[in-house]
Design an enzyme around this catalytic site. Structure first.
Site: not given
Ligand code: EPU
Length: 357
Positions: A164, A253, A353
């Site tokens: 990012r 995010s 972010e």
């Molecule tokens: N999780 C929880 N509780 C929550 C949210 C997440 O337990 O409330 C756990 C999920 O179960 C999962 C893990 O955290 O095991 C990661 O969550 P998720 O797969 O939804 O992805 P993320 O790390 O939250 C990142 C990017 C997103 C992107 C997704 C998919 C960042 C900051 N965010 O989210 O990007 O869409 O992966 O690749 O890197 C953005 O940058 O605006 C964005 C949406």
């Protein structure tokens, strides 16, 4: 270009925050940027570059001249045995561009479907989702230096992409200790991206490493999905978890996923065995910020009209609409409270972010 005074920015930021720009300039071409520079008043003023407004929190009215980039156009510029090179104007909407490349038969961007924002904003924060980052499909870009008026092109190495992050997020006068060139010569507020060229590799290969995509493929018994199939899966996963900014204001995010050393991670696992973590190539461990926030009980909590999204704790949303919308101050109060509680429980400082203005 089109110059407007005292403009509401509410339609131009996906959070739907009410803030005004003293001056807003719509930029339709790189020639417009030359004209802007030549203008006695506008040429000397500080600027803020706005794409789709999907990664910004407006905490007050905006005094710098807001440049709204509306440069359009999409075309295949080169096809070789190894790739399609597609050039897109910085003002084109991101998701429409992904759908258009697929319709043309040039796959490669499907994992990045449904990300809000514009094409010109994509390299700024090296957007990423479901196992693919912009830098994996990037060829080069054109930009205009507002200081000198010169046009220039950058390849991927020159953009200094990180998680990012890129050269466009770093202030010119503010090199950080330990930064490598050219990032220390940051271009934030100085360079305006006008065109982005994507390198979509041939032969196309599906990217299914991300656990939720792999699960979908297994559930549906599809071992060789098409790019369109992956696009559809990504859209379905995102729609289930992330709020549509057209319906509920948000900036995606709100925090970056933090990284820690293996020792720090072991320490946290000893206390919280369920913590979601992924080893990185460099030996560090990435933690899921959404999980950390969720574990602190933040889902659904509110400050004024700001709320933690109840399906994904990493996203802050606007509970209000129109005149009743969230303020940047409410968003930042909620964000700081989350940072404090995650720090107190896990000893980890979450970094926002979006750009906070
Ligand atoms: N999780 C929880 N509780 C929550 C949210 C997440 O337990 O409330 C756990 C999920 O179960 C999962 C893990 O955290 O095991 C990661 O969550 P998720 O797969 O939804 O992805 P993320 O790390 O939250 C990142 C990017 C997103 C992107 C997704 C998919 C960042 C900051 N965010 O989210 O990007 O869409 O992966 O690749 O890197 C953005 O940058 O605006 C964005 C949406």
């Amino acid at each position: 270009m089109l110059v407007e005074k005292n403009v509401s920015l509410q339609p131009y930021n996906t959070f739907g925050i009410m803030a005004r720009a003293d001056t807003l300039v719509r930029v339709y071409s790189s020639a417009d940027l030359a004209a802007l520079r030549a203008d006695a008043k506008l040429g000397a003023a500080p600027v803020f570059i706005l794409g789709g407004g999907s990664n910004v929190v407006l905490t007050s009215d905006v005094a710098p001249v807001v440049l709204k980039i509306e440069i359009k156009g999409r075309r295949l510029v080169q096809e070789t045995e190894r790739a399609w090179i597609v050039q897109v104007g910085a003002g084109e909407p991101w998701h429409d561009t992904v759908a258009w490349t697929l319709a043309q038969g040039w796959p490669g961007l499907e994992n990045l479907a449904l990300i809000p924002g514009t094409v010109g904003a994509a390299p700024v924060q090296n957007i990423g989702a479901y196992g693919v980052e912009l830098q994996d499909r990037f060829d080069s870009l054109d930009a205009v230096d507002l200081l000198t008026g010169q046009s220039f092109s950058l390849d991927a190495a020159q953009c200094a992409f990180g998680y990012r992050d890129s050269i466009f997020k770093h202030a010119p006068s503010n090199p950080r200790a330990g930064d490598v060139l050219p990032r220390s010569m940051g271009l934030a507020g100085r360079a305006v991206i006008t065109q982005v060229r994507f390198r979509l590799p041939k032969p196309w290969r599906p990217e299914l490493a991300y656990v939720e995509l792999a699960r979908r493929a297994a559930d549906e018994g599809i071992t060789q999905p098409s790019a369109q199939q992956i696009f559809d899966w990504v859209c379905a996963i995102r729609r289930a978890k992330l709020p549509d900014p057209a319906v509920i204001g948000n900036a995606g995010s709100f925090f970056k996923n933090p990284t820690v050393t293996p020792e720090q991670c072991a320490d946290i696992i000893a206390r919280d065995p369920k913590i979601v973590h992924y080893p990185l190539d460099d030996g560090r461990i990435k933690l899921a910020a959404g999980w950390l926030i969720d574990a602190c009980g933040w889902k659904g909590k509110t400050v004024g009209q700001a709320a933690v999204y109840d399906k994904q704790a990493l996203v802050l949303v606007n509970r209000g609409r129109g005149q009743n919308s969230v303020t940047g101050g409410e968003v930042m109060t909620l964000a700081r409270a989350i940072q404090t509680s995650v720090y107190e429980r896990f000893g980890i400082r979450l970094e926002p972010e979006p750009v906070i203005l």
